[in-house]
Design a protein around this motif. Structure first.
Motif, PDB file in Angstrom:
ATOM      1  N   ALA A   1       0.898  -1.165  -0.032  1.00 18.44           N
ATOM      2  CA  ALA A   1       0.134  -0.053   0.050  1.00 18.44           C
ATOM      3  C   ALA A   1       0.942   1.157  -0.073  1.00 18.44           C
ATOM      4  O   ALA A   1       0.523   2.131  -0.648  1.00 18.44           O
TER       5      ALA A   1
ATOM      6  N   VAL B   1      -6.599   2.804  -1.607  1.00 21.67           N
ATOM      7  CA  VAL B   1      -6.263   1.627  -1.219  1.00 21.67           C
ATOM      8  C   VAL B   1      -6.985   1.251   0.160  1.00 21.67           C
ATOM      9  O   VAL B   1      -7.263   2.083   1.047  1.00 21.67           O
TER      10      VAL B   1
ATOM     11  N   ALA C   1      -2.765   4.262   3.235  1.00 24.08           N
ATOM     12  CA  ALA C   1      -4.243   3.692   3.005  1.00 24.08           C
ATOM     13  C   ALA C   1      -5.265   4.505   3.377  1.00 24.08           C
ATOM     14  O   ALA C   1      -5.174   5.345   4.242  1.00 24.08           O
TER      15      ALA C   1
END
Length: 204
Positions: free
Chosen positions: A67, A79, A99
């Motif tokens: 990520a 993500v 993320a």
């Protein structure tokens, strides 16, 4: 249409998630991977809108590390990190990696799909940390790092070298860890932490 790359090492779960995604009118699975180390290459090849990324994947590859790579090189891709493991630092690590959302696998499929949609709309979802073991909740960040390295079978000297501490400091910190948790052996605590999933050692 939300184009999704699914990164999940368990074939049955990967296929069932893909079926659920493809059954929606507004999203589709465009690629599936079992190893997070392939995620950046797949993102460059398929140009997804969103990556749905398991934390622990094939060959101990970390979805959180993947990520971070994706958000660094392809920041426009959303993500969503997911896990079924109650590891005590995953939420914090996912935040640090950039993320967009984080979800535990015990949510319903409909809730996961809702999180995907809201993430695409610019909303982040991060649950409260699920600390199932309050003894580990007593430890500070450095103590968790020391315990993680013990779980990876590192010696006191190796731990000292990795954390830029003296062996004496590591010894004192381990004594503090044992005093806080009530264990009489750091190895017993390490076995407990790993077997119950609160620490996942050797993630790449």
């Amino acid at each position: 249409m939300i184009k999704i790359i699914l990164v999940e090492d368990q074939a049955m779960l990967r296929e069932s998630l893909s079926l659920a995604i493809n059954a929606q009118d507004d999203m589709e699975t465009i690629a599936m991977l079992s190893n997070a180390s392939d995620a950046l290459d797949a993102a460059n090849e398929h140009h997804p809108d969103l990556m749905l990324m398991d934390v622990c994947t094939e060959d101990d590859a970390s979805g959180i590390a993947a990520a971070a790579q994706i958000k660094r090189h392809l920041p426009g891709i959303r993500v969503v990190v997911m896990t079924g493991v109650p590891e005590i630092t995953f939420i914090e690590q996912a935040h640090a990696a950039g993320a967009d959302s984080f979800v535990y696998k015990n949510v319903s499929t409909s809730e996961l799909l809702s999180i995907i949609r809201s993430t695409m709309e610019g909303y982040s979802t991060f649950p409260a940390a699920q600390l199932g073991d309050k003894t580990l909740d007593l430890l500070d960040e450095e103590e968790i790092r020391i315990l993680r390295l013990v779980c990876e079978n590192k010696s006191r000297r190796e731990i000292a070298d990795e954390l830029f501490l003296s062996e004496g400091t590591v010894k004192r910190r381990i004594s503090t860890i044992l005093a806080k948790t009530g264990y009489d052996s750091i190895m017993k605590l390490a076995v407990h932490a790993v077997s119950d999933g609160y620490i996942v050692p050797n993630l790449k």
